[in-house]
Design a protein around this motif. Structure first.
Motif, PDB file in Angstrom:
ATOM      1  N   LEU A 198       0.831  -1.215   0.000  1.00  0.00           N
ATOM      2  CA  LEU A 198       0.000   0.000   0.000  1.00  0.00           C
ATOM      3  C   LEU A 198       0.862   1.261   0.000  1.00  0.00           C
ATOM      4  CD1 LEU A 198      -2.855  -1.019   2.462  1.00  0.00           C
ATOM      5  CD2 LEU A 198      -2.880  -0.996  -0.035  1.00  0.00           C
ATOM      6  N   TRP A 199       2.094   1.150   0.472  1.00  0.00           N
ATOM      7  CA  TRP A 199       3.070   2.247   0.436  1.00  0.00           C
ATOM      8  C   TRP A 199       2.483   3.556   1.005  1.00  0.00           C
ATOM      9  CZ3 TRP A 199       7.841   1.539   0.750  1.00  0.00           C
ATOM     10  CH2 TRP A 199       8.797   2.491   0.385  1.00  0.00           C
ATOM     11  N   GLY A 200       1.906   3.426   2.192  1.00  0.00           N
ATOM     12  CA  GLY A 200       1.340   4.596   2.856  1.00  0.00           C
ATOM     13  C   GLY A 200       0.155   5.202   2.118  1.00  0.00           C
ATOM     14  N   GLY A 201      -0.483   4.417   1.260  1.00  0.00           N
ATOM     15  CA  GLY A 201      -1.605   4.901   0.465  1.00  0.00           C
ATOM     16  C   GLY A 201      -1.199   5.481  -0.875  1.00  0.00           C
ATOM     17  N   GLY A 202       0.109   5.531  -1.127  1.00  0.00           N
ATOM     18  CA  GLY A 202       0.606   6.131  -2.367  1.00  0.00           C
ATOM     19  C   GLY A 202       0.220   5.376  -3.621  1.00  0.00           C
ATOM     20  N   VAL A 203      -0.168   4.107  -3.475  1.00  0.00           N
ATOM     21  CA  VAL A 203      -0.531   3.299  -4.647  1.00  0.00           C
ATOM     22  C   VAL A 203      -1.900   3.683  -5.214  1.00  0.00           C
ATOM     23  CG1 VAL A 203       0.889   1.321  -4.013  1.00  0.00           C
ATOM     24  CG2 VAL A 203      -1.452   1.501  -3.130  1.00  0.00           C
ATOM     25  N   VAL A 204      -2.674   4.430  -4.460  1.00  0.00           N
ATOM     26  CA  VAL A 204      -3.980   4.891  -4.952  1.00  0.00           C
ATOM     27  C   VAL A 204      -3.749   6.130  -5.816  1.00  0.00           C
ATOM     28  CG1 VAL A 204      -6.284   5.689  -4.327  1.00  0.00           C
ATOM     29  CG2 VAL A 204      -5.105   4.030  -2.860  1.00  0.00           C
ATOM     30  N   ASN A 205      -3.941   5.978  -7.121  1.00  0.00           N
ATOM     31  CA  ASN A 205      -3.676   7.073  -8.070  1.00  0.00           C
ATOM     32  C   ASN A 205      -2.284   7.653  -7.862  1.00  0.00           C
ATOM     33  OD1 ASN A 205      -6.342   6.923  -9.155  1.00  0.00           O
ATOM     34  ND2 ASN A 205      -7.084   8.123  -7.402  1.00  0.00           N
ATOM     35  N   PRO A 206      -1.228   6.878  -8.114  1.00  0.00           N
ATOM     36  CA  PRO A 206       0.145   7.334  -7.880  1.00  0.00           C
ATOM     37  C   PRO A 206       0.467   8.620  -8.632  1.00  0.00           C
ATOM     38  CG  PRO A 206       0.092   4.999  -8.425  1.00  0.00           C
ATOM     39  CD  PRO A 206      -1.276   5.529  -8.694  1.00  0.00           C
ATOM     40  N   ALA A 207       1.227   9.483  -7.982  1.00  0.00           N
ATOM     41  CA  ALA A 207       1.657  10.733  -8.616  1.00  0.00           C
ATOM     42  C   ALA A 207       2.601  10.417  -9.779  1.00  0.00           C
ATOM     43  CB  ALA A 207       2.356  11.617  -7.594  1.00  0.00           C
ATOM     44  N   PRO A 208       2.614  11.265 -10.816  1.00  0.00           N
ATOM     45  CA  PRO A 208       3.457  11.012 -11.989  1.00  0.00           C
ATOM     46  C   PRO A 208       4.939  10.847 -11.668  1.00  0.00           C
ATOM     47  CG  PRO A 208       1.874  12.759 -12.434  1.00  0.00           C
ATOM     48  CD  PRO A 208       1.778  12.472 -10.971  1.00  0.00           C
ATOM     49  N   ASN A 209       5.405  11.506 -10.619  1.00  0.00           N
ATOM     50  CA  ASN A 209       6.831  11.428 -10.266  1.00  0.00           C
ATOM     51  C   ASN A 209       7.132  10.415  -9.163  1.00  0.00           C
ATOM     52  OD1 ASN A 209       5.552  12.845  -8.265  1.00  0.00           O
ATOM     53  ND2 ASN A 209       7.215  14.331  -7.969  1.00  0.00           N
ATOM     54  N   ASP A 210       6.121   9.659  -8.737  1.00  0.00           N
ATOM     55  CA  ASP A 210       6.294   8.676  -7.668  1.00  0.00           C
ATOM     56  C   ASP A 210       6.491   7.297  -8.277  1.00  0.00           C
ATOM     57  OD1 ASP A 210       6.227   7.067  -5.453  1.00  0.00           O
ATOM     58  OD2 ASP A 210       4.404   7.933  -4.586  1.00  0.00           O
ATOM     59  N   ILE A 211       7.729   6.998  -8.619  1.00  0.00           N
ATOM     60  CA  ILE A 211       8.045   5.755  -9.317  1.00  0.00           C
ATOM     61  C   ILE A 211       7.784   4.535  -8.438  1.00  0.00           C
ATOM     62  CG2 ILE A 211       9.820   4.464 -10.557  1.00  0.00           C
ATOM     63  CD1 ILE A 211       8.878   7.068 -11.903  1.00  0.00           C
ATOM     64  N   THR A 212       8.087   4.649  -7.153  1.00  0.00           N
ATOM     65  CA  THR A 212       7.880   3.519  -6.250  1.00  0.00           C
ATOM     66  C   THR A 212       6.410   3.137  -6.172  1.00  0.00           C
ATOM     67  OG1 THR A 212       9.823   4.090  -4.913  1.00  0.00           O
ATOM     68  CG2 THR A 212       8.166   2.661  -3.891  1.00  0.00           C
ATOM     69  N   SER A 213       5.545   4.127  -5.983  1.00  0.00           N
ATOM     70  CA  SER A 213       4.107   3.843  -5.913  1.00  0.00           C
ATOM     71  C   SER A 213       3.598   3.278  -7.228  1.00  0.00           C
ATOM     72  CB  SER A 213       3.329   5.119  -5.550  1.00  0.00           C
ATOM     73  OG  SER A 213       3.612   5.516  -4.226  1.00  0.00           O
ATOM     74  N   GLN A 214       4.101   3.799  -8.344  1.00  0.00           N
ATOM     75  CA  GLN A 214       3.693   3.281  -9.649  1.00  0.00           C
ATOM     76  C   GLN A 214       4.115   1.817  -9.807  1.00  0.00           C
ATOM     77  OE1 GLN A 214       5.059   5.828 -12.870  1.00  0.00           O
ATOM     78  NE2 GLN A 214       4.602   7.664 -11.690  1.00  0.00           N
ATOM     79  N   THR A 215       5.329   1.509  -9.363  1.00  0.00           N
ATOM     80  CA  THR A 215       5.841   0.142  -9.467  1.00  0.00           C
ATOM     81  C   THR A 215       5.008  -0.820  -8.638  1.00  0.00           C
ATOM     82  OG1 THR A 215       8.098   0.970  -9.828  1.00  0.00           O
ATOM     83  CG2 THR A 215       7.866  -1.322  -9.080  1.00  0.00           C
ATOM     84  N   LEU A 216       4.698  -0.425  -7.405  1.00  0.00           N
ATOM     85  CA  LEU A 216       3.894  -1.282  -6.534  1.00  0.00           C
ATOM     86  C   LEU A 216       2.468  -1.425  -7.055  1.00  0.00           C
ATOM     87  CD1 LEU A 216       5.157   0.041  -3.087  1.00  0.00           C
ATOM     88  CD2 LEU A 216       5.541  -2.244  -4.022  1.00  0.00           C
ATOM     89  N   ASP A 217       1.918  -0.341  -7.565  1.00  0.00           N
ATOM     90  CA  ASP A 217       0.567  -0.386  -8.132  1.00  0.00           C
ATOM     91  C   ASP A 217       0.511  -1.346  -9.314  1.00  0.00           C
ATOM     92  OD1 ASP A 217      -2.168   0.487  -8.615  1.00  0.00           O
ATOM     93  OD2 ASP A 217      -1.363   1.659 -10.281  1.00  0.00           O
ATOM     94  N   ALA A 218       1.533  -1.296 -10.160  1.00  0.00           N
ATOM     95  CA  ALA A 218       1.583  -2.197 -11.322  1.00  0.00           C
ATOM     96  C   ALA A 218       1.656  -3.659 -10.871  1.00  0.00           C
ATOM     97  CB  ALA A 218       2.785  -1.849 -12.197  1.00  0.00           C
ATOM     98  N   LEU A 219       2.451  -3.927  -9.836  1.00  0.00           N
ATOM     99  CA  LEU A 219       2.550  -5.296  -9.340  1.00  0.00           C
ATOM    100  C   LEU A 219       1.227  -5.743  -8.724  1.00  0.00           C
ATOM    101  CD1 LEU A 219       4.225  -7.821  -8.745  1.00  0.00           C
ATOM    102  CD2 LEU A 219       4.883  -6.760  -6.569  1.00  0.00           C
ATOM    103  N   ASN A 220       0.597  -4.870  -7.946  1.00  0.00           N
ATOM    104  CA  ASN A 220      -0.699  -5.209  -7.340  1.00  0.00           C
ATOM    105  C   ASN A 220      -1.725  -5.582  -8.404  1.00  0.00           C
ATOM    106  OD1 ASN A 220       0.334  -4.656  -4.791  1.00  0.00           O
ATOM    107  ND2 ASN A 220      -0.472  -2.572  -4.730  1.00  0.00           N
ATOM    108  N   LYS A 221      -1.748  -4.819  -9.475  1.00  0.00           N
ATOM    109  CA  LYS A 221      -2.698  -5.085 -10.567  1.00  0.00           C
ATOM    110  C   LYS A 221      -2.336  -6.378 -11.293  1.00  0.00           C
ATOM    111  CE  LYS A 221      -4.419  -0.398 -11.467  1.00  0.00           C
ATOM    112  NZ  LYS A 221      -4.179   0.112 -10.113  1.00  0.00           N
ATOM    113  N   LYS A 222      -1.044  -6.638 -11.445  1.00  0.00           N
ATOM    114  CA  LYS A 222      -0.598  -7.882 -12.078  1.00  0.00           C
ATOM    115  C   LYS A 222      -1.038  -9.093 -11.250  1.00  0.00           C
ATOM    116  CE  LYS A 222       3.601 -10.564 -12.979  1.00  0.00           C
ATOM    117  NZ  LYS A 222       5.056 -10.532 -13.219  1.00  0.00           N
ATOM    118  N   LEU A 223      -0.836  -9.028  -9.944  1.00  0.00           N
ATOM    119  CA  LEU A 223      -1.197 -10.142  -9.075  1.00  0.00           C
ATOM    120  C   LEU A 223      -2.706 -10.376  -9.068  1.00  0.00           C
ATOM    121  CD1 LEU A 223       1.777  -9.937  -8.219  1.00  0.00           C
ATOM    122  CD2 LEU A 223       1.034 -10.282  -5.861  1.00  0.00           C
ATOM    123  N   HIS A 224      -3.475  -9.302  -9.161  1.00  0.00           N
ATOM    124  CA  HIS A 224      -4.937  -9.441  -9.176  1.00  0.00           C
ATOM    125  C   HIS A 224      -5.399 -10.295 -10.357  1.00  0.00           C
ATOM    126  CE1 HIS A 224      -9.131  -7.386  -9.364  1.00  0.00           C
ATOM    127  NE2 HIS A 224      -9.156  -8.425  -8.553  1.00  0.00           N
TER     128      HIS A 224
END
Length: 246
Positions: A198-224
Motif C-alpha cells: 500500500l506504500w502509505g496509500g501512495g498506490v492509490v492514483n500514484p503521482a506522476p513522479n512517484d516511481i515507487t508507488s507506480q511500481t507497486l501499483d503495477a505489481l498489485n494489478k498484475k497479481l490481481h
C-alpha cells in the motif's frame, strides 16, 4: 481441516482485526500506527512475542531506519501461516536486522531453514547476536549479497518448488523480479508474502513522479489478474499481500 482452508481462515481474521475504526489502513504498531488506540489494543491483546524477539525489536528501534522493521503483529501473522502449512523452508528477501527471520525460524521445527537475503553487513551482525541467543542460528542461512543472485543460485542448485514460504521486503524496483523467482522456488500451496503493497496509500492514483508507488501499483494489478495464485491483500502494517501458489 485442510491447510489451505486454515490459511484463509487466518487471513480472514486478520482482515477483521485490521479493518476496524475510521480507516482500514492504520500502519505499523511501532511507527505509523503507534498512536492508534485500536491497533495498540490489537497488539496488547494478541501479540505473544518471544523474549529474544522483544530484545531484537527494542535494539532495532534504536536505528534511524527502524521504520523498515516488520511490525511485530505482522511477523506473528506470518509465523502462524508458516505453522498452518507446516513450513520448514522459507526465504526472506530483505532481512534488515532479522526480526522476521528470527520469528520464522522460531515458528519452525528443528529441521527448519530460513534463507535470509541482506546486503548490509552491519544489520546482519546485529541479527546474528539474537539468532544465537534464541538458539536458532543453525536454522538461519544469511546470504550477504544481492537477493536476485541468491534466488538464482537456489534455483540452479535444484531447489525450485521446494520452499514453503517467501517474504518479499526489499528494494521495490525489483519486486516483480523477486515475485517471479519466488514463484519458481515455492511449492504448490506455498505462500509468498509481499510487504509494503500500500506504500502509505501512495498506490492509490500514484503521482506522476512517484516511481515507487507506480511500481507497486503495477505489481498489485498484475497479481490481481495472475491465475497462478490465490490472493488476499491485507491492511496489515504498510499493506501485506498473501499469494498462495496454485
Amino acid at each position: 481441516m485442510a491447510a489451505d482452508i486454515k490459511v484463509f481462515l487466518c487471513v480472514g481474521i486478520a482482515v477483521l482485526l485490521t479493518g476496524v475504526g475510521k480507516s482500514a489502513f492504520i500502519g505499523k504498531s511501532h511507527s505509523g500506527g503507534k498512536g492508534d488506540p485500536v491497533l495498540q489494543y490489537v497488539v496488547n491483546n494478541s501479540l505473544r512475542e518471544h523474549p529474544v524477539l522483544t530484545k531484537l525489536r527494542l535494539k532495532t528501534l534504536e536505528d534511524n531506519w527502524a521504520r523498515m522493521m516488520v511490525a511485530a503483529e505482522q511477523a506473528q501473522l506470518m509465523a502462524n501461516l508458516i505453522k498452518l502449512i507446516n513450513g520448514t523452508k522459507a526465504i526472506e528477501i530483505g532481512m534488515y536486522t532479522g526480526y522476521n527471520a528470527l520469528s520464522m525460524a522460531l515458528a519452525m521445527t528443528e529441521n527448519g531453514r530460513v534463507v535470509a537475503c541482506e546486503i548490509e553487513e552491519s544489520y546482519v551482525n546485529i541479527g546474528k547476536i539474537f539468532f544465537k541467543e534464541a538458539g536458532v542460528e543453525n536454522k538461519i542461512d544469511v546470504r550477504v549479497k544481492l537477493a536476485l543472485d541468491t534466488l538464482k543460485e537456489l534455483i540452479e542448485a535444484g531447489e525450485a518448488g521446494t520452499f514453503d514460504f517467501v517474504f518479499i521486503d526489499a528494494d521495490k524496483r525489483n519486486y516483480d523480479n523477486y515475485y517471479e523467482k519466488s514463484l519458481e522456488l515455492i511449492r504448490k500451496g506455498g505462500i509468498i508474502a509481499i510487504d509494503n503493497v500500500l506504500w502509505g496509500g501512495g498506490v492509490v492514483n500514484p503521482a506522476p513522479n512517484d516511481i515507487t508507488s507506480q511500481t507497486l501499483d503495477a505489481l498489485n494489478k498484475k497479481l490481481h489478474k495472475d491465475q497462478r495464485i490465490e490472493l488476499s491483500m491485507l491492511t496489515v502494517g504498510d499493506g501485506l499481500t498473501i499469494a498462495i501458489k496454485r
